[in-house]
Design a protein around this motif. Structure first.
Motif, PDB file in Angstrom:
ATOM      1  N   GLN A 238      23.031  -3.754 -24.501  1.00 55.03           N
ATOM      2  CA  GLN A 238      24.373  -3.652 -25.188  1.00 55.03           C
ATOM      3  C   GLN A 238      25.098  -5.122 -25.296  1.00 55.03           C
ATOM      4  O   GLN A 238      25.465  -5.292 -26.327  1.00 55.03           O
ATOM      5  N   ALA A 239      25.089  -5.641 -24.028  1.00 54.73           N
ATOM      6  CA  ALA A 239      25.897  -6.719 -24.115  1.00 54.73           C
ATOM      7  C   ALA A 239      25.227  -7.953 -24.967  1.00 54.73           C
ATOM      8  O   ALA A 239      25.680  -8.801 -25.501  1.00 54.73           O
ATOM      9  N   GLU A 241      22.835  -7.247 -27.621  1.00 57.64           N
ATOM     10  CA  GLU A 241      22.765  -6.799 -28.975  1.00 57.64           C
ATOM     11  C   GLU A 241      24.111  -6.126 -29.559  1.00 57.64           C
ATOM     12  O   GLU A 241      23.992  -4.771 -29.614  1.00 57.64           O
ATOM     13  N   ARG A 242      25.219  -6.660 -29.484  1.00 56.36           N
ATOM     14  CA  ARG A 242      26.462  -5.956 -29.661  1.00 56.36           C
ATOM     15  C   ARG A 242      26.735  -5.174 -30.929  1.00 56.36           C
ATOM     16  O   ARG A 242      26.979  -4.099 -31.168  1.00 56.36           O
ATOM     17  N   TYR A 245      24.328  -2.349 -31.138  1.00 57.58           N
ATOM     18  CA  TYR A 245      24.799  -1.087 -30.330  1.00 57.58           C
ATOM     19  C   TYR A 245      25.829  -0.547 -30.892  1.00 57.58           C
ATOM     20  O   TYR A 245      25.878   0.551 -31.027  1.00 57.58           O
ATOM     21  N   LYS A 246      26.830  -1.172 -31.789  1.00 63.04           N
ATOM     22  CA  LYS A 246      27.946  -0.507 -32.193  1.00 63.04           C
ATOM     23  C   LYS A 246      27.510   0.213 -33.415  1.00 63.04           C
ATOM     24  O   LYS A 246      27.950   1.423 -33.530  1.00 63.04           O
TER      25      LYS A 246
END
Length: 359
Positions: A238-239, A241-242, A245-246
């Motif tokens: 998540q950190a 591939e922000r 992920y959003k």
């Protein structure tokens, strides 16, 4: 002597996104239980369980240090639940006692196989419920949920706590997680009694009515998985591939809300379409995170179920454990079970556990 039970659970849809505040998931409680019995003792108490006698420890190497992961050890959840429930009892002015506690679980097989039915959550809830009765604390289901959620979070450190909700309320649940940063801040300034009386931001627990035509079929791949470790890996991705992920979060939210609408309308086809879409979203999450969610065996489970007319996907964190199928009750599932068996997949004879009355 007092006895309390809490059912196991399976996630139906919304995995991974549900760890974020306010993002929905569908969870179901099942008719396998953890039972906790408390009996008064005189000077020395005990905590015993037939199932947990030979519990193993997970560890990894960080440099030259052995680092132990206690998140899969049920005794840590039991002790956390005892500590917090007794803190609450003291805040209510109750004198503490010495007792023997015995734990019996049908969430794992007799030969020690773990099915991924949320045993750590169920044992936490059952322990809180048993001590609630033992000390005559008069806790409501909402208070049991909140106290058990805190106890579980103190050990696991991540997750949505949706499995706690399933073990408290039973049945089919639409669940949205609370703001864990808010809770951490409030715990510094408020007593447990105050925390349990507060409204928790983001938290939503809605009991759903399943369509009469829908049946749930559960397959087990024979490969246990660690939810905590898989969630850790997704958090790292998540950190990194922000943006991806959003997009996953937004798509998951829209999909699960569509499934919830299907429950409200009693529309099996709508629910099935949402389950299939959620499977696609989890495949995309796996692709950009590098985390194996749908294993080869889970893929086989799902494809055979789809060929039989059901909507199927992995359940929970994936990486092994169970897959779920939602299928019309008019469809015969005996052939599906036989097809699964040929590929080393067990059909679990479980049904939905409803809790008819809530205090």
């Amino acid at each position: 002597m007092v006895t309390a039970q809490a059912p196991g659970k399976l996630y139906i849809a919304g995995e991974y996104a549900v760890v974020e505040t306010g993002y929905p998931a569908i969870i179901v409680a099942l008719n396998q239980f953890v039972t906790v019995t408390v009996t008064p003792a005189k000077r020395i108490g005990s905590i015993q369980s037939k199932q947990y006698q030979e519990n193993s420890l997970m560890w990894s190497r960080q440099g030259d240090e052995m680092v132990f992961d206690n998140r899969d050890n049920p005794f840590h959840y039991i002790l956390s639940a005892i500590k917090l429930t007794e803190t609450y009892a003291r805040e209510l002015g109750k004198p503490l006692a010495v007792y023997n506690m015995s734990i019996d679980s049908d969430l794992d097989s007799t030969d020690g196989k773990k099915f991924g039915l949320g045993s750590s959550a169920a044992v936490t809830v059952a322990t809180v419920k048993a001590l609630n009765a033992f000390y005559a604390l008069g806790m409501t289901p909402d208070q049991v949920y909140k106290l058990a959620a805190i106890a579980h979070l103190d050990i696991q450190g991540n997750g949505s706590l949706g499995d706690i909700a399933a073990s408290v309320y039973g049945g089919w649940i639409a669940y949205r997680s609370f703001d864990k940063a808010w809770l951490a801040a409030q715990r510094r300034d408020h007593s447990l009694r105050e925390l349990l009386a507060m409204s928790w931001p983001g938290l939503s627990i809605e009991l759903l009515q399943a369509p009469a035509a829908m049946q749930l079929v559960i397959g087990w791949t024979g490969s246990p998985a660690s939810t905590s470790q898989l969630v850790d890996k997704i958090a790292i991705a998540q950190a990194r591939e922000r943006a991806e992920y959003k997009q996953f979060l937004a798509a998951s939210k829209a999909t699960i809300e569509h499934i919830i609408d299907g429950f409200h309308a009693g529309a099996l086809a709508t629910i099935q379409a949402g389950v299939r879409r959620n499977r696609e979203l989890l495949a995309h999450l796996a692709a950009f995170s590098g985390v194996e969610i749908e294993t080869a065996k889970l893929h086989t489970l799902c494809e055979l179920a789809e060929a039989a007319g059901g909507a199927a996907k992995s359940s929970g964190a994936g990486g092994g454990d169970c897959g779920i199928v939602l299928i019309d009750q008019t469809k015969a599932v005996a052939q599906l079970a036989a097809d699964w068996a040929e590929h080393g997949i067990d059909t679990l004879a479980l049904s939905v556990h409803e809790i008819p009355t809530q205090a």
